[in-house]
Design an enzyme around this catalytic site. Structure first.
Site, short mmCIF file in Angstrom:
data_model
loop_
_atom_site.label_atom_id
_atom_site.label_comp_id
_atom_site.label_asym_id
_atom_site.label_seq_id
_atom_site.Cartn_x
_atom_site.Cartn_y
_atom_site.Cartn_z
N THR A 31 0.82 -1.21 0.00
CA THR A 31 0.00 0.00 0.00
C THR A 31 0.85 1.26 0.00
O THR A 31 0.55 2.23 -0.70
CB THR A 31 -0.94 0.00 1.22
OG1 THR A 31 -1.74 -1.19 1.18
CG2 THR A 31 -1.85 1.22 1.22
N GLU A 32 1.92 1.25 0.76
CA GLU A 32 2.76 2.44 0.89
C GLU A 32 3.59 2.73 -0.36
O GLU A 32 3.69 3.87 -0.78
CB GLU A 32 3.70 2.31 2.10
CG GLU A 32 3.01 2.41 3.44
CD GLU A 32 2.57 3.82 3.79
OE1 GLU A 32 2.95 4.79 3.09
OE2 GLU A 32 1.83 3.97 4.78
#
Length: 142
Positions: A31-32
């Site tokens: 996600t990051e």
């Protein structure tokens, strides 16, 4: 590969050391940064787990590690700090959802929100994406 298993030995070791589900760590990294170790956000967060330099300095001090901002691009160092920070947030907020919200929006915002709803749409979406990625990694069998 859409959901890669890069850095599995490092992620597995750090997750085990800090008693965190390895799939959660994979989900946060996906996600990051989508596993881009050179990623830099518009806010200045760096590396795989998108750690802000000031947070990285604080985490490195807690771990007794030498710190300089460029070190956040080092895969192993970034994962070590990021997983340690996740554990810290989970322990602090005693709730994984709130810990993930703090990872994204900052501890101060989550404290202001209290036990209630996550007030930032971006943060609600972030928590949802981490959870979705975690499920994918769990199904794929990290």
């Amino acid at each position: 590969m859409v959901f890669p298993f890069r850095y599995k030995p490092i992620i597995g070791r750090e997750a085990k050391l800090h008693n965190i589900d390895v799939n959660l760590v994979f989900g946060v990294i996906w996600t990051e940064s989508k596993f881009d170790s050179n990623a830099v956000s518009s806010a200045g967060a760096m590396g795989l787990m998108q750690i802000m330099p000031t947070t990285g300095e604080w985490l490195a001090e807690k771990l007794g590690e030498e710190f300089y901002p460029e070190r956040l691009f080092c895969t192993e160092f970034n994962i070590r700090l990021g997983v340690f920070y996740l554990r810290y947030l989970i322990d602090k907020f005693e709730c994984e959802e709130r810990a993930l919200a703090a990872y994204n929006a900052g501890e101060g915002n989550v404290k202001k929100w209290g036990e209630g709803e996550i007030l930032f749409r971006e943060t609600r979406d972030y928590v949802r994406r981490v959870r979705m990625a975690r499920k994918v990694y769990k199904i794929r069998g990290v």
